[in-house]
Motif scaffolding. Structure first.
Motif, PDB file in Angstrom:
ATOM      1  N   ALA A   4       0.833  -1.220   0.000  1.00 30.29           N
ATOM      2  CA  ALA A   4       0.000   0.000   0.000  1.00 30.29           C
ATOM      3  C   ALA A   4       0.860   1.259   0.000  1.00 30.29           C
ATOM      4  CB  ALA A   4      -0.936  -0.001   1.205  1.00 30.29           C
ATOM      5  N   ILE A   5       1.852   1.342   0.861  1.00 34.16           N
ATOM      6  CA  ILE A   5       2.633   2.575   0.911  1.00 34.16           C
ATOM      7  C   ILE A   5       3.660   2.641  -0.217  1.00 34.16           C
ATOM      8  CG2 ILE A   5       2.218   2.962   3.350  1.00 34.16           C
ATOM      9  CD1 ILE A   5       5.007   2.108   3.960  1.00 34.16           C
ATOM     10  N   GLY A   6       3.855   1.552  -0.925  1.00 31.47           N
ATOM     11  CA  GLY A   6       4.700   1.575  -2.109  1.00 31.47           C
ATOM     12  C   GLY A   6       4.036   2.267  -3.282  1.00 31.47           C
ATOM     13  N   HIS A   7       2.745   2.521  -3.179  1.00 29.10           N
ATOM     14  CA  HIS A   7       1.984   3.178  -4.241  1.00 29.10           C
ATOM     15  C   HIS A   7       1.767   4.662  -3.970  1.00 29.10           C
ATOM     16  CE1 HIS A   7       1.016  -0.445  -6.491  1.00 29.10           C
ATOM     17  NE2 HIS A   7       0.809  -1.042  -5.338  1.00 29.10           N
ATOM     18  N   VAL A   8       2.564   5.246  -3.089  1.00 22.61           N
ATOM     19  CA  VAL A   8       2.407   6.665  -2.744  1.00 22.61           C
ATOM     20  C   VAL A   8       3.402   7.488  -3.553  1.00 22.61           C
ATOM     21  CG1 VAL A   8       2.595   8.374  -0.897  1.00 22.61           C
ATOM     22  CG2 VAL A   8       1.595   6.131  -0.411  1.00 22.61           C
ATOM     23  N   GLU A   9       2.875   8.502  -4.242  1.00 26.65           N
ATOM     24  CA  GLU A   9       3.719   9.443  -4.972  1.00 26.65           C
ATOM     25  C   GLU A   9       3.755  10.747  -4.178  1.00 26.65           C
ATOM     26  OE1 GLU A   9       3.979  11.412  -9.394  1.00 26.65           O
ATOM     27  OE2 GLU A   9       1.997  11.053  -8.527  1.00 26.65           O
ATOM     28  N   VAL A  10       4.955  11.258  -3.937  1.00 31.03           N
ATOM     29  CA  VAL A  10       5.113  12.488  -3.163  1.00 31.03           C
ATOM     30  C   VAL A  10       5.132  13.673  -4.118  1.00 31.03           C
ATOM     31  CG1 VAL A  10       6.523  13.710  -1.481  1.00 31.03           C
ATOM     32  CG2 VAL A  10       6.464  11.208  -1.456  1.00 31.03           C
ATOM     33  N   ALA A  11       4.188  14.592  -3.922  1.00 28.79           N
ATOM     34  CA  ALA A  11       4.149  15.812  -4.744  1.00 28.79           C
ATOM     35  C   ALA A  11       5.334  16.695  -4.375  1.00 28.79           C
ATOM     36  CB  ALA A  11       2.837  16.559  -4.503  1.00 28.79           C
ATOM     37  N   SER A  12       5.755  17.551  -5.312  1.00 29.37           N
ATOM     38  CA  SER A  12       6.876  18.436  -5.020  1.00 29.37           C
ATOM     39  C   SER A  12       6.505  19.395  -3.885  1.00 29.37           C
ATOM     40  CB  SER A  12       7.323  19.197  -6.261  1.00 29.37           C
ATOM     41  OG  SER A  12       6.252  19.913  -6.806  1.00 29.37           O
ATOM     42  N   ILE A  13       7.534  19.764  -3.111  1.00 32.89           N
ATOM     43  CA  ILE A  13       7.355  20.619  -1.938  1.00 32.89           C
ATOM     44  C   ILE A  13       8.284  21.816  -2.114  1.00 32.89           C
ATOM     45  CG2 ILE A  13       7.350  20.695   0.581  1.00 32.89           C
ATOM     46  CD1 ILE A  13       7.471  17.584   0.512  1.00 32.89           C
ATOM     47  N   GLU A  14       7.789  22.997  -1.814  1.00 26.74           N
ATOM     48  CA  GLU A  14       8.556  24.223  -2.025  1.00 26.74           C
ATOM     49  C   GLU A  14       9.747  24.355  -1.087  1.00 26.74           C
ATOM     50  OE1 GLU A  14       6.385  27.889  -2.036  1.00 26.74           O
ATOM     51  OE2 GLU A  14       4.666  26.958  -3.010  1.00 26.74           O
ATOM     52  N   GLY A  15      10.805  24.995  -1.595  1.00 32.77           N
ATOM     53  CA  GLY A  15      11.932  25.412  -0.781  1.00 32.77           C
ATOM     54  C   GLY A  15      12.961  24.329  -0.509  1.00 32.77           C
ATOM     55  N   LYS A  16      14.031  24.756   0.165  1.00 34.16           N
ATOM     56  CA  LYS A  16      15.111  23.836   0.523  1.00 34.16           C
ATOM     57  C   LYS A  16      14.617  22.762   1.480  1.00 34.16           C
ATOM     58  CE  LYS A  16      19.731  23.720   2.517  1.00 34.16           C
ATOM     59  NZ  LYS A  16      20.840  24.504   3.054  1.00 34.16           N
ATOM     60  N   ALA A  17      13.851  23.173   2.481  1.00 35.97           N
ATOM     61  CA  ALA A  17      13.294  22.194   3.426  1.00 35.97           C
ATOM     62  C   ALA A  17      12.389  21.214   2.690  1.00 35.97           C
ATOM     63  CB  ALA A  17      12.535  22.901   4.539  1.00 35.97           C
ATOM     64  N   GLY A  18      11.625  21.708   1.729  1.00 37.00           N
ATOM     65  CA  GLY A  18      10.749  20.849   0.944  1.00 37.00           C
ATOM     66  C   GLY A  18      11.522  19.830   0.128  1.00 37.00           C
ATOM     67  N   TRP A  19      12.624  20.280  -0.452  1.00 43.30           N
ATOM     68  CA  TRP A  19      13.473  19.378  -1.225  1.00 43.30           C
ATOM     69  C   TRP A  19      14.025  18.275  -0.328  1.00 43.30           C
ATOM     70  CZ3 TRP A  19      18.783  18.324  -1.163  1.00 43.30           C
ATOM     71  CH2 TRP A  19      19.273  17.625  -2.277  1.00 43.30           C
ATOM     72  N   LEU A  20      14.491  18.653   0.863  1.00 43.79           N
ATOM     73  CA  LEU A  20      15.041  17.670   1.796  1.00 43.79           C
ATOM     74  C   LEU A  20      13.979  16.678   2.272  1.00 43.79           C
ATOM     75  CD1 LEU A  20      17.329  20.038   3.893  1.00 43.79           C
ATOM     76  CD2 LEU A  20      18.099  18.152   2.434  1.00 43.79           C
ATOM     77  N   VAL A  21      12.791  17.174   2.628  1.00 46.93           N
ATOM     78  CA  VAL A  21      11.721  16.298   3.117  1.00 46.93           C
ATOM     79  C   VAL A  21      11.246  15.368   2.001  1.00 46.93           C
ATOM     80  CG1 VAL A  21       9.347  16.239   3.975  1.00 46.93           C
ATOM     81  CG2 VAL A  21      10.984  17.839   4.965  1.00 46.93           C
ATOM     82  N   ARG A  22      11.077  15.902   0.801  1.00 41.08           N
ATOM     83  CA  ARG A  22      10.610  15.079  -0.327  1.00 41.08           C
ATOM     84  C   ARG A  22      11.616  13.964  -0.624  1.00 41.08           C
ATOM     85  NH1 ARG A  22      10.314  14.965  -6.249  1.00 41.08           N
ATOM     86  NH2 ARG A  22       8.253  14.149  -6.762  1.00 41.08           N
TER      87      ARG A  22
END
Length: 166
Positions: free
Chosen positions: A34-52
């Motif tokens: 189930a969690i293998g089918h999750v696509e992460v949308a882009s996230i703004e900023g440097k923190a967003g890049w790191l979290v994504r």
């Protein structure tokens, strides 16, 4: 030696407690699928890049056959000074990273999860501006990993609950 019978009884009682591993079945288990089918949308900023990147690192281990869910994350990254010397110079900072995330079913567009995750870290402010900036960046990297762990754990619990029908 006298504790062996007690240990044996405790081991026999363990399965009766109702605890089950979240990732039972490993990569072929229902939660991993189930969690293998999750696509992460882009996230703004440097923190967003790191979290994504942290989220993708954790979710790609399970590898699904295409996205079924979309994870939308909005971050709030704050640095607050709170240690102040007599000359009004800040000596300590707290970096806080909060995430509001939503899991959306791609097929229906329904929002399945709407939750938050977050963590904070203390930073010493030194006389070297470079050292302070490096400490702030290191704190952001650690916080990104922590927030990603919290989100993936919540997704796994959701998948586990869906699997068991509760």
């Amino acid at each position: 030696m006298k504790s062996w019978p007690l240990l044996f009884v405790a081991l026999l009682a363990l399965p009766a407690c109702g605890l089950r591993p979240v990732y039972g079945g490993g990569g072929q288990g229902a939660v991993a699928q189930a969690i293998g089918h999750v696509e992460v949308a882009s996230i703004e900023g440097k923190a967003g890049w790191l979290v994504r990147n942290a989220l993708n690192d954790r979710l790609s281990v399970f590898g699904g056959a295409g996205p079924r869910y979309r994870l939308v994350v909005k971050l709030d990254d704050q640095i607050d000074g709170f240690g102040v010397r007599a000359d009004a110079a800040i000596t300590r900072e707290r970096r806080t990273l909060r995430a509001r995330y939503q899991l959306i079913d791609d097929a229906t567009g329904a929002q399945i999860i709407d939750d938050t995750a977050g963590s904070d870290a203390g930073i010493d402010v030194t006389s070297s501006e470079y050292a302070t900036i490096a400490a702030e960046d290191t704190a952001l990297e650690r916080l990104s990993q922590t927030v990603a762990d919290q989100i993936v754990a919540r997704l796994a619990l959701f998948a586990r609950r869906e699997q068991s029908g509760k």
